[in-house]
Write a protein that holds these residues in place. Structure first.
Motif, mmCIF file in Angstrom:
data_model
loop_
_atom_site.group_PDB
_atom_site.id
_atom_site.type_symbol
_atom_site.label_atom_id
_atom_site.label_comp_id
_atom_site.label_asym_id
_atom_site.label_seq_id
_atom_site.Cartn_x
_atom_site.Cartn_y
_atom_site.Cartn_z
ATOM 1 N N THR A 1 -2.856 -3.676 0.386
ATOM 2 C CA THR A 1 -1.610 -3.187 -0.177
ATOM 3 C C THR A 1 -1.323 -1.780 0.355
ATOM 4 O OG1 THR A 1 -2.643 -2.140 -2.086
ATOM 5 C CG2 THR A 1 -2.079 -4.486 -2.316
ATOM 6 N N VAL A 2 -0.109 -1.351 0.181
ATOM 7 C CA VAL A 2 0.246 0.010 0.579
ATOM 8 C C VAL A 2 -0.573 1.013 -0.232
ATOM 9 C CG1 VAL A 2 2.101 1.719 0.634
ATOM 10 C CG2 VAL A 2 2.563 -0.634 1.330
ATOM 11 N N ASN A 3 -0.785 0.726 -1.508
ATOM 12 C CA ASN A 3 -1.576 1.637 -2.341
ATOM 13 C C ASN A 3 -3.016 1.740 -1.843
ATOM 14 O OD1 ASN A 3 0.512 2.354 -4.055
ATOM 15 N ND2 ASN A 3 0.140 0.644 -5.424
ATOM 16 N N GLN A 4 -3.592 0.644 -1.381
ATOM 17 C CA GLN A 4 -4.947 0.684 -0.833
ATOM 18 C C GLN A 4 -4.977 1.496 0.459
ATOM 19 O OE1 GLN A 4 -5.388 -3.596 -0.704
ATOM 20 N NE2 GLN A 4 -7.033 -3.521 -2.244
ATOM 21 N N LEU A 5 -3.965 1.334 1.284
ATOM 22 C CA LEU A 5 -3.872 2.099 2.519
ATOM 23 C C LEU A 5 -3.798 3.598 2.225
ATOM 24 C CD1 LEU A 5 -3.524 1.851 5.619
ATOM 25 C CD2 LEU A 5 -1.075 1.846 5.215
ATOM 26 N N ILE A 6 -2.987 3.965 1.258
ATOM 27 C CA ILE A 6 -2.873 5.375 0.859
ATOM 28 C C ILE A 6 -4.214 5.884 0.358
ATOM 29 C CG2 ILE A 6 -1.832 6.949 -0.836
ATOM 30 C CD1 ILE A 6 0.704 5.106 -0.616
ATOM 31 N N THR A 13 -8.955 11.744 4.886
ATOM 32 C CA THR A 13 -8.423 13.074 5.185
ATOM 33 C C THR A 13 -8.794 14.127 4.150
ATOM 34 O OG1 THR A 13 -6.330 12.644 4.032
ATOM 35 C CG2 THR A 13 -6.427 12.095 6.387
ATOM 36 N N SER A 14 -9.369 13.696 3.037
ATOM 37 C CA SER A 14 -9.673 14.606 1.919
ATOM 38 C C SER A 14 -8.420 15.322 1.427
ATOM 39 C CB SER A 14 -10.749 15.633 2.313
ATOM 40 O OG SER A 14 -11.936 14.984 2.676
ATOM 41 N N LYS A 15 -7.299 14.653 1.515
ATOM 42 C CA LYS A 15 -6.029 15.206 1.039
ATOM 43 C C LYS A 15 -5.346 14.180 0.145
ATOM 44 C CE LYS A 15 -5.213 18.090 5.067
ATOM 45 N NZ LYS A 15 -5.726 19.293 4.510
ATOM 46 N N GLU A 16 -4.644 14.673 -0.851
ATOM 47 C CA GLU A 16 -3.916 13.782 -1.751
ATOM 48 C C GLU A 16 -2.522 13.534 -1.199
ATOM 49 O OE1 GLU A 16 -2.336 13.643 -6.356
ATOM 50 O OE2 GLU A 16 -3.992 14.974 -5.842
ATOM 51 N N GLY A 17 -2.155 12.278 -1.114
ATOM 52 C CA GLY A 17 -0.827 11.925 -0.619
ATOM 53 C C GLY A 17 0.247 12.230 -1.639
ATOM 54 N N LYS A 18 1.427 12.519 -1.152
ATOM 55 C CA LYS A 18 2.578 12.728 -2.025
ATOM 56 C C LYS A 18 3.349 11.414 -2.063
ATOM 57 C CE LYS A 18 2.877 17.619 -0.976
ATOM 58 N NZ LYS A 18 3.672 18.690 -0.368
ATOM 59 N N VAL A 19 3.035 10.596 -3.035
ATOM 60 C CA VAL A 19 3.614 9.259 -3.128
ATOM 61 C C VAL A 19 4.820 9.301 -4.058
ATOM 62 C CG1 VAL A 19 3.177 6.868 -3.787
ATOM 63 C CG2 VAL A 19 1.360 8.234 -2.732
ATOM 64 N N ARG A 20 5.900 8.716 -3.579
ATOM 65 C CA ARG A 20 7.114 8.651 -4.373
ATOM 66 C C ARG A 20 7.541 7.192 -4.444
ATOM 67 N NH1 ARG A 20 12.802 9.770 -2.666
ATOM 68 N NH2 ARG A 20 11.835 9.854 -0.619
ATOM 69 N N LEU A 21 7.533 6.642 -5.638
ATOM 70 C CA LEU A 21 7.938 5.255 -5.823
ATOM 71 C C LEU A 21 9.444 5.185 -5.989
ATOM 72 C CD1 LEU A 21 5.172 4.139 -8.345
ATOM 73 C CD2 LEU A 21 5.206 3.860 -5.868
ATOM 74 N N ILE A 22 10.055 4.284 -5.230
ATOM 75 C CA ILE A 22 11.500 4.097 -5.327
ATOM 76 C C ILE A 22 11.788 2.609 -5.486
ATOM 77 C CG2 ILE A 22 12.023 6.166 -3.986
ATOM 78 C CD1 ILE A 22 12.605 4.335 -1.593
ATOM 79 N N GLU A 46 -10.435 -11.344 17.833
ATOM 80 C CA GLU A 46 -11.125 -10.912 16.626
ATOM 81 C C GLU A 46 -11.034 -9.394 16.553
ATOM 82 O OE1 GLU A 46 -12.599 -12.501 14.097
ATOM 83 O OE2 GLU A 46 -12.155 -14.473 14.934
ATOM 84 N N PRO A 47 -10.795 -8.841 15.380
ATOM 85 C CA PRO A 47 -10.779 -7.384 15.264
ATOM 86 C C PRO A 47 -12.165 -6.825 15.573
ATOM 87 C CG PRO A 47 -10.611 -8.428 13.099
ATOM 88 C CD PRO A 47 -10.550 -9.514 14.114
ATOM 89 N N GLU A 48 -12.192 -5.670 16.229
ATOM 90 C CA GLU A 48 -13.471 -5.046 16.578
ATOM 91 C C GLU A 48 -13.957 -4.103 15.489
ATOM 92 O OE1 GLU A 48 -13.272 -3.343 20.471
ATOM 93 O OE2 GLU A 48 -12.491 -5.187 21.349
ATOM 94 N N VAL A 49 -13.048 -3.603 14.680
ATOM 95 C CA VAL A 49 -13.416 -2.689 13.590
ATOM 96 C C VAL A 49 -12.644 -3.088 12.339
ATOM 97 C CG1 VAL A 49 -13.939 -0.744 15.124
ATOM 98 C CG2 VAL A 49 -11.648 -0.985 14.192
ATOM 99 N N ASP A 50 -13.152 -2.673 11.180
ATOM 100 C CA ASP A 50 -12.422 -2.960 9.940
ATOM 101 C C ASP A 50 -11.324 -1.922 9.739
ATOM 102 O OD1 ASP A 50 -13.572 -0.637 8.818
ATOM 103 O OD2 ASP A 50 -15.109 -1.753 7.758
ATOM 104 N N ILE A 51 -10.524 -2.110 8.719
ATOM 105 C CA ILE A 51 -9.359 -1.249 8.489
ATOM 106 C C ILE A 51 -9.747 0.212 8.276
ATOM 107 C CG2 ILE A 51 -9.243 -1.756 6.001
ATOM 108 C CD1 ILE A 51 -6.212 -1.201 8.301
ATOM 109 N N VAL A 52 -10.833 0.458 7.552
ATOM 110 C CA VAL A 52 -11.228 1.842 7.284
ATOM 111 C C VAL A 52 -11.657 2.541 8.576
ATOM 112 C CG1 VAL A 52 -12.849 3.319 6.026
ATOM 113 C CG2 VAL A 52 -11.828 1.354 4.885
ATOM 114 N N GLU A 53 -12.463 1.867 9.384
ATOM 115 C CA GLU A 53 -12.878 2.464 10.656
ATOM 116 C C GLU A 53 -11.677 2.677 11.569
ATOM 117 O OE1 GLU A 53 -15.025 4.230 13.628
ATOM 118 O OE2 GLU A 53 -15.586 3.887 11.539
#
Length: 69
Positions: A1-6, A13-22, A46-53
């Motif tokens: 989900t987009v929330n998981q990606l954020i 990044t050790s930073k908090e995203g500025k999420v705005r729901l519309i 086949e993917p070589e790495v997972d999403i986090v990597e």
């Protein structure tokens, strides 16, 4: 989900995203059912790495390109 990606990006990044729901707008895809099975079947891909990597590598590349610390 987009929330998981954020969430992944915030941890990487050790930073908090500025999420705005519309409200959804005309043309937004409510569900995509994204799936790589066709690429696997037709291209033998086949993917070589997972999403986090992959996100870690992307963030590192952006930091290097823009000379960010």
């Amino acid at each position: 989900t987009v929330n998981q990606l954020i969430s992944h990006l915030e941890r990487i990044t050790s930073k908090e995203g500025k999420v705005r729901l519309i409200e959804a707008v005309k043309g937004d895809a409510r569900h995509t059912f994204a799936d790589i099975s066709k690429a696997r079947r037709l291209l033998y891909w086949e993917p070589e790495v997972d999403i986090v990597e992959g996100l870690k590598r992307t963030v590192a590349s952006i930091k290097e390109y823009y000379d960010l610390k």
